[in-house]
Structure formats: structure tokens, C-alpha cells
Write a protein that holds these residues in place. Structure first.
Motif, short mmCIF file in Angstrom:
data_model
loop_
_atom_site.label_atom_id
_atom_site.label_comp_id
_atom_site.label_asym_id
_atom_site.label_seq_id
_atom_site.Cartn_x
_atom_site.Cartn_y
_atom_site.Cartn_z
N THR A 460 -0.18 -52.82 13.27
CA THR A 460 0.67 -53.82 12.40
C THR A 460 0.36 -53.41 10.79
O THR A 460 0.69 -53.55 10.52
N THR A 461 -1.42 -54.14 11.06
CA THR A 461 -2.02 -54.26 9.64
C THR A 461 -2.30 -52.84 9.01
O THR A 461 -1.30 -52.52 7.77
N VAL A 462 -1.92 -51.84 10.23
CA VAL A 462 -2.29 -50.62 9.74
C VAL A 462 -1.47 -50.09 8.40
O VAL A 462 -1.17 -49.17 7.39
N LYS A 463 -0.29 -50.52 9.10
CA LYS A 463 1.78 -49.58 8.43
C LYS A 463 1.78 -50.29 7.36
O LYS A 463 1.59 -50.20 6.43
N ASP A 464 1.28 -51.94 7.17
CA ASP A 464 1.75 -52.91 5.96
C ASP A 464 0.76 -52.49 4.90
O ASP A 464 0.81 -51.80 4.00
N LYS A 465 -0.15 -51.47 5.45
CA LYS A 465 -1.24 -51.19 4.13
C LYS A 465 -0.51 -50.12 3.23
O LYS A 465 -0.99 -49.10 2.43
N ILE A 466 -0.75 -49.12 4.49
CA ILE A 466 0.52 -47.83 4.07
C ILE A 466 1.09 -47.71 3.58
O ILE A 466 1.56 -47.04 2.36
N GLU A 467 1.92 -48.86 3.60
CA GLU A 467 3.51 -49.07 3.05
C GLU A 467 3.36 -49.91 1.65
O GLU A 467 3.56 -49.14 0.63
N HIS A 468 1.90 -50.53 1.39
CA HIS A 468 1.51 -51.13 -0.01
C HIS A 468 1.63 -49.84 -1.12
O HIS A 468 1.38 -49.49 -1.77
N MET A 469 0.38 -48.79 -0.33
CA MET A 469 -0.13 -47.80 -0.98
C MET A 469 0.93 -46.82 -1.03
O MET A 469 0.81 -46.14 -2.81
N ILE A 470 2.30 -47.48 -1.08
CA ILE A 470 2.70 -45.82 -0.96
C ILE A 470 3.69 -46.69 -1.97
O ILE A 470 4.08 -45.97 -2.94
N ALA A 471 3.88 -48.25 -2.21
CA ALA A 471 4.74 -48.94 -3.28
C ALA A 471 3.82 -48.94 -4.56
O ALA A 471 4.55 -48.87 -5.25
N GLU A 472 2.87 -48.33 -4.58
CA GLU A 472 2.13 -48.43 -5.55
C GLU A 472 1.62 -47.25 -6.34
O GLU A 472 0.92 -47.28 -7.40
N GLU A 473 2.03 -46.61 -5.93
CA GLU A 473 1.65 -45.32 -6.01
C GLU A 473 2.00 -44.29 -6.82
O GLU A 473 2.98 -44.79 -7.45
N ASN A 474 1.67 -43.55 -8.02
CA ASN A 474 2.23 -42.43 -9.11
C ASN A 474 2.94 -42.06 -8.61
O ASN A 474 3.35 -40.76 -7.63
N VAL A 475 5.03 -42.68 -8.77
CA VAL A 475 6.15 -41.60 -8.25
C VAL A 475 5.96 -40.51 -9.29
O VAL A 475 7.02 -39.40 -8.74
N ALA A 476 5.28 -40.34 -9.51
CA ALA A 476 5.32 -38.52 -10.41
C ALA A 476 4.51 -37.79 -9.58
O ALA A 476 3.99 -36.84 -9.43
#
Length: 520
Positions: A460-476
Motif C-alpha cells: 500500500t505504501t509502494v502504491k502511494d509512492k507510485i501515485e505521487h510520482m505520477i502526479a508530479e511527472e512531466n505531462v509531456a
């Protein structure tokens, strides 16, 4: 020719030991699985069906405790001292949750069936009559709303008949669809029919008459975009009603909607001879429209409702008492059941004066009432014990949030509490807990583990980290699954690319190619 084969019929008697749950035990298992809403409905039903049950205040319930014990263990005629009602609740608890219990011979699927509502929480409203939160909000369906509108509009008898037929053929999304079932003996399918033609046949009018009424309803009725025949049609109607003055939006909806759904932004830009930024801007406008306008009328527990549109009432809350968190089961708004004082007095004082049939009637409902009250208390104790055991392990979550979660499986809690693993599953199914970090499903705190450089970590913690990484990624240039895997490895978390892809899909996040927002 004699083959030496002889057949005969014989009888034999053998003893066979079977474990069979009593009616009270079956009810206890069933109640443990129920969500707060389901339990409230069950108690309301029992209150209506059992004359021995009554509803009282907290003070009345405390006062009746001694009478319940006296009534349970009284020497009333025709009551077997060894019968089930004389077993105390602690003994019931041991029978229910003993890990070594053999498999019972009744159908467990009856009690573990997911059809006992997925236990989403419905919004609660207070009644003006008794002040108790109502279990179910007053449900005003899409059809109810449309029929109310058509009844207050001046229409001819034929037009009104057509309008009612249209409303009657709408699905929960507000889509006008009529199907013809096809059964070829092997498979059961359905053929989509032209709805306006079918309604014209049913009523005996021209198709143009149905089309006219349909267009009138689309222009005049609420919600905007209902009724519709295709997703493109409702989006177009909404864009027009909301004053969207952008030809590109209209072209994409009416001519290139499939390409938009496939996120083919570059191809759309080339086909429409515009820049990708213009297509993206048009897509943002379209995303504000509702492809399922009828779903706003669905109950809160139904598909399509967002969390903000329904109120979640926790089944249990954590309260800090003398430096330690204790689990308090939330009974607010639940029926406060007690024994009916009239029948209690009758059995304690006048039982010998009653005829045999009346005695049998009272004993039957008395047993059911006492069993129910004990099972309510048993459910409360079991839920509290299991919740406290969960947060003895997940204490870090209460201070740090998701980053403080530890890997945890139900077997670990079962062993700690001294119950069967299936009891933990039932107690945590469709239940919510209020914590200092917010309200969460109890099932949220169970997860597998992943290896790290320093030990293990909750998935669950790993999923949360993945979600935060994608939320902060460069959309381009969105992160690929491999890039996320590499970033996790830098944090000391060992997650392969396929593992990242699985977690991303579980989170409902698209692949990097479909998340890309800009193109060269």
C-alpha cells in the motif's frame, strides 16, 4: 454366460460426527459480516417482526440488564436448563471464533456472499419525527424526475403517451435504448433496435412524431442531455446548452469521438488541421461534460457516484484514552433494542396463568430476542478487539499516515486475537474506521510486502509512492513503468517493471503513452 456380477440392496447403521451451527450462531456469523447500514436495516426488520423487542433509551437499556439475565435463567415451565439461551455470551464468542473449529456442514456461501451489498455508505439524513439518521435517503429516480416534468407541461394526449414511452425505455444513464433478445439455443444475446422506430410501432404513430417529442424533451427537460441515444449526442446537447462556442469541440464530438477516446491527439490534430494544443484545449472542455447525466439520480451506493457525493459513516472510531488508542464501535443512529417490558412482566409474573399456546408463542420470540441482543453485543466486542489489534501493528499509520504502514495479513491478526482468519475477514469486510488520518476501510490496512534494502515495506505504501510520482511527472514526458521501477530502486524498494504495471492498473492509472499531454 455368467460373468459373476451380482447386485443387492442392503442397509447399515453408522455413527457420524458432524458440526452444525445453531440458528443463533448462524445469525452471529451473518451479523458480523454486515456493514453498519445492513445491520441497521436488519435490526429494524427484527424490531418489526418480533413483538418481544422494543426500542429504548440508553438508561432503559441499562435498567433492563438485570431483567434480561433473570429472564434468561429463570425457572419458567417448559424451559430446558441446558438450552441455548442459557449459554453466556463469552461461551458464544468462543464457539464462534475458535480457530480449531471444523468446517460446518451448512453453506458458508450464504454468509460470505458479496450480494449483501458491497457496503458502500449511503448518505444519512435526519428525520423530523424521531431525530435518528435515516438508513436510506429518499430516492428520487431519473424516471420520477422526468415523469414529474412531463406531467406539468402542456402536451397533447398522443405526445404525452410518446413521452412516457421514451422515459420508460431509458436506462440508468439516461440513454434511450431498446433491445431484442436473441436465443439461438447456445448463447443468449440481444440485438440493439432503433428506439424511435420501436416506440412508434408500440404506440401506432409516425417515427417523426417520436423524433419531435424526443427533441422537445432534450431541449426542455432536466438534466441537460437527457434523453440521448449515443454518448456523442448527450455531449453535443450539453455543449450546446452550456453555450460552448467552439467549432473544434463540436467537430471532435460529432465526427472524431472514437479517436478522442483512444487518446489519438496527434492524429486528431492532423485530421482537423490544427495544433495539438488546440486539440488538448478542446479535450479539456469536453471532459467537463457528463457522458452519464442520468447517474446523478442513482443511490449513493451505486456505480458512478464520487466520494464527495456520499457521506461515509464509520463503523468504529479510534479514541486516545490514557495515551493508548481504543476502538469505540459507532452505535449512533442504530436502533437501541431492548426487551418489550409488557412481555417481560408477563413472563416473570403471570407465565403460569397462560395457556399452552401463548406460552409457546412467548418462549419462541423471547429466545429469538435474547439471541439477537447477545449477538449484537458479540459483534460489538469482536469488531472492537480486531480493530485494536490492527492498530497495534499499524500504530505508525496514526502518526505518519500511509508512509507508516507495515505489511499485514489477516492471519497475523487472527493469531493475535485468537480467532479464525475467516472471522477477521468478516469483521473487516465493508467496515470503515475513523482515525486521526481520516476515515479508511478496515481492509485498507491489510497488504502484502515488498523487499527493501532494509527489510520489507507494505505494498500500500509502494502504491502511494507510485501515485505521487505520477502526479508530479512531466505531462509531456510521463514516467514509464521501468522508470518508476528504477526510481523505487533508488529508494531501496525492489519492485520489477511488471509489479509497477500491476500496481498502476490497480490504482486506475493509464499507461505512460496514454498519459502524455503534449506531442512534438
Amino acid at each position: 454366460m455368467n460373468l459373476g456380477l451380482n447386485q443387492s440392496i442392503s442397509q447399515k447403521i453408522e455413527q457420524k460426527l458432524q458440526f452444525k451451527l445453531s440458528q443463533r450462531m448462524q445469525q452471529a456469523v451473518k451479523m458480523l459480516l454486515m456493514s453498519r447500514l445492513d445491520l441497521s436495516q436488519h435490526l429494524e426488520l427484527q424490531l418489526e417482526e418480533n413483538p418481544f423487542l422494543d426500542e429504548g433509551s440508553e438508561e432503559e437499556l441499562d435498567q433492563q440488564g438485570s431483567e434480561l439475565e433473570e429472564l434468561t435463567n429463570s425457572g419458567i415451565d417448559n424451559v430446558d436448563k441446558g438450552s441455548e439461551e442459557n449459554i453466556d455470551s463469552s461461551q458464544v464468542a468462543e464457539e464462534l471464533i475458535e480457530p480449531s473449529d471444523p468446517e460446518p456442514d451448512f453453506g458458508w456461501e450464504d454468509f460470505l456472499d458479496d450480494s449483501i451489498s458491497p457496503s458502500e455508505r449511503l448518505a444519512f439524513e435526519y428525520s423530523e419525527t424521531d431525530g435518528r439518521p435515516q438508513d436510506l435517503e429518499s430516492h428520487w429516480s431519473l424516471q420520477d424526475s422526468l415523469l414529474n416534468q412531463i406531467d406539468i407541461i402542456t402536451l397533447s394526449e398522443r405526445e404525452h403517451q410518446i413521452g412516457v414511452a421514451i422515459i420508460g425505455n431509458l436506462d440508468e444513464d439516461g440513454c434511450l435504448a431498446i433491445y431484442d433478445p436473441i436465443d439461438d439455443g447456445n448463447t443468449y444475446q440481444s440485438k440493439v433496435l432503433n428506439p424511435t422506430e420501436e416506440i412508434a410501432k408500440q404506440i401506432g404513430c409516425e417515427v417523426e412524431d417520436v423524433e419531435d417529442v424526443l427533441i422537445f424533451m432534450q431541449r426542455q427537460f432536466e438534466p441537460v442531455g437527457v434523453p440521448f441515444r449515443t454518448t456523442e449526442e448527450t455531449l453535443f446537447l450539453q455543449a450546446k446548452a452550456y453555450g460552448v462556442d467552439n467549432p473544434l469541440v463540436t467537430d471532435i464530438i460529432t465526427k472524431h469521438f472514437d479517436a478522442l477516446k483512444q487518446n489519438q491527439i496527434r492524429q486528431l490534430a492532423q485530421a482537423l488541421h490544427v495544433k495539438t494544443d488546440q486539440v488538448l484545449a478542446a479535450r479539456d472542455v469536453i471532459s467537463t461534460l457528463d457522458p452519464f447525466p442520468g447517474r446523478r439520480f442513482m443511490p449513493s451506493s451505486s456505480k458512478g457516484q464520487s466520494a464527495s457525493e456520499r457521506s461515509i459513516i464509520p463503523d468504529v472510531a479510534l479514541e486516545r484514552v490514557e495515551g493508548k488508542y481504543r476502538a469505540i464501535v459507532n452505535d449512533s443512529g442504530m436502533p437501541r433494542l431492548r426487551l418489550n417490558q409488557f412481555y417481560v412482566d408477563m413472563m416473570l409474573n403471570d407465565f403460569k396463568k397462560l395457556d399452552k399456546q401463548t406460552k409457546k408463542f412467548l418462549e419462541s420470540y423471547r429466545d429469538k430476542a435474547i439471541d439477537l441482543l447477545k449477538n449484537i453485543d458479540l459483534r460489538r466486542q469482536t469488531l472492537a478487539r480486531i480493530t485494536e489489534a490492527i492498530f497495534e501493528v499499524q500504530a505508525g499509520f496514526l502518526e505518519k499516515g500511509v508512509n507508516g504502514l507495515k505489511p499485514l495479513v489477516r492471519r497475523e491478526i487472527a493469531d493475535g486475537v485468537g480467532v479464525h482468519e475467516s472471522t477477521v475477514s468478516r469483521a473487516t469486510s465493508s467496515k470503515y474506521v475513523q482515525t486521526p488520518q481520516g476515515i479508511y476501510p478496515l481492509s485498507f490496512f491489510f497488504s502484502a510486502e515488498l523487499d527493501t534494502d532494509s527489510g520489507t515495506i507494505s505494498t500500500t505504501t509502494v502504491k502511494d509512492k507510485i501515485e505521487h510520482m505520477i502526479a508530479e511527472e512531466n505531462v509531456a514526458k510521463p514516467l514509464s513503468d521501468q522508470a518508476i521501477s528504477d526510481s523505487l530502486r533508488e529508494l531501496g524498494i525492489h519492485a520489477a517493471r511488471r509489479t509497477v504495471a500491476k500496481y498502476r492498473e490497480q490504482l486506475g492509472i493509464l499507461s505512460s503513452s496514454k498519459r502524455r499531454r503534449k506531442w512534438d
